[in-house]
Write an enzyme that holds these catalytic residues in place. Structure first.
Site, PDB file in Angstrom:
ATOM      1  N   ALA A 108       0.831  -1.208   0.000  1.00  0.00           N
ATOM      2  CA  ALA A 108       0.000   0.000   0.000  1.00  0.00           C
ATOM      3  C   ALA A 108       0.866   1.258   0.000  1.00  0.00           C
ATOM      4  CB  ALA A 108      -0.948   0.002   1.198  1.00  0.00           C
ATOM      5  N   GLY A 112       1.795   1.538  -3.539  1.00  0.00           N
ATOM      6  CA  GLY A 112       0.598   1.767  -4.348  1.00  0.00           C
ATOM      7  C   GLY A 112       0.030   3.159  -4.203  1.00  0.00           C
ATOM      8  N   ASP A 113       0.115   3.718  -3.010  1.00  0.00           N
ATOM      9  CA  ASP A 113      -0.352   5.081  -2.766  1.00  0.00           C
ATOM     10  C   ASP A 113       0.384   6.056  -3.686  1.00  0.00           C
ATOM     11  OD1 ASP A 113      -1.602   7.309  -1.365  1.00  0.00           O
ATOM     12  OD2 ASP A 113       0.291   7.557  -0.300  1.00  0.00           O
ATOM     13  N   ALA A 114       1.689   5.929  -3.746  1.00  0.00           N
ATOM     14  CA  ALA A 114       2.510   6.824  -4.574  1.00  0.00           C
ATOM     15  C   ALA A 114       2.269   6.587  -6.064  1.00  0.00           C
ATOM     16  CB  ALA A 114       3.980   6.645  -4.240  1.00  0.00           C
TER      17      ALA A 114
END
Length: 134
Positions: free
Chosen positions: A13, A16-18
């Site tokens: 995550a 994935g956030d970036a």
């Protein structure tokens, strides 16, 4: 070299956030908007925990994800978090973590085609008003 089996849902995550944020920022810049304040307001409809939870819920409802992708989402959603939800409830926060884990997984496994397919799907759903994101 990164070993995927050593990465937990929260770590995926984190990536994935970036990754998702960059795609969304590029998309928003393509709209011709140049004021940063306006871009940030637009971005929240795509990248907030509420938006991501709404999108992943829609993906599950519409059977968009493969079994493997659904497993990655659930692993991220259910992973032990060491931070607390800010500006949202715990369920929404956990769902958005699962969404980000899926994006991180697709990126780290070099499945760019599928990553871009899902992000394009997300953009279309948000812009069509099919989520709780707006």
């Amino acid at each position: 070299m990164i070993k995927i089996e050593q990465l937990n849902g929260v770590t995926l995550a984190y990536l994935g956030d970036a990754v998702y944020e960059v795609y969304i920022r590029e998309h928003l810049l393509e709209t011709g908007t140049t004021k940063v304040n306006d871009l940030q307001k637009m971005a929240k409809h795509f990248v907030s925990a509420k938006a991501q939870a709404s999108l992943i819920n829609l993906m599950v409802e519409q059977d968009v994800l493969s079994e493997d992708e659904l497993r990655i989402y659930k692993n991220g959603r259910n992973a032990k978090k060491y931070t607390k939800a800010k500006n949202t409830d715990v369920v929404t926060y956990h769902m958005s973590t699962g969404f980000e884990a899926l994006m991180g997984y697709l990126d780290i496994t070099h499945n760019k085609t599928r990553l871009e397919e899902l992000i394009k799907w997300c953009i279309q759903k948000v812009e069509a008003g099919e989520t709780d994101a707006k």
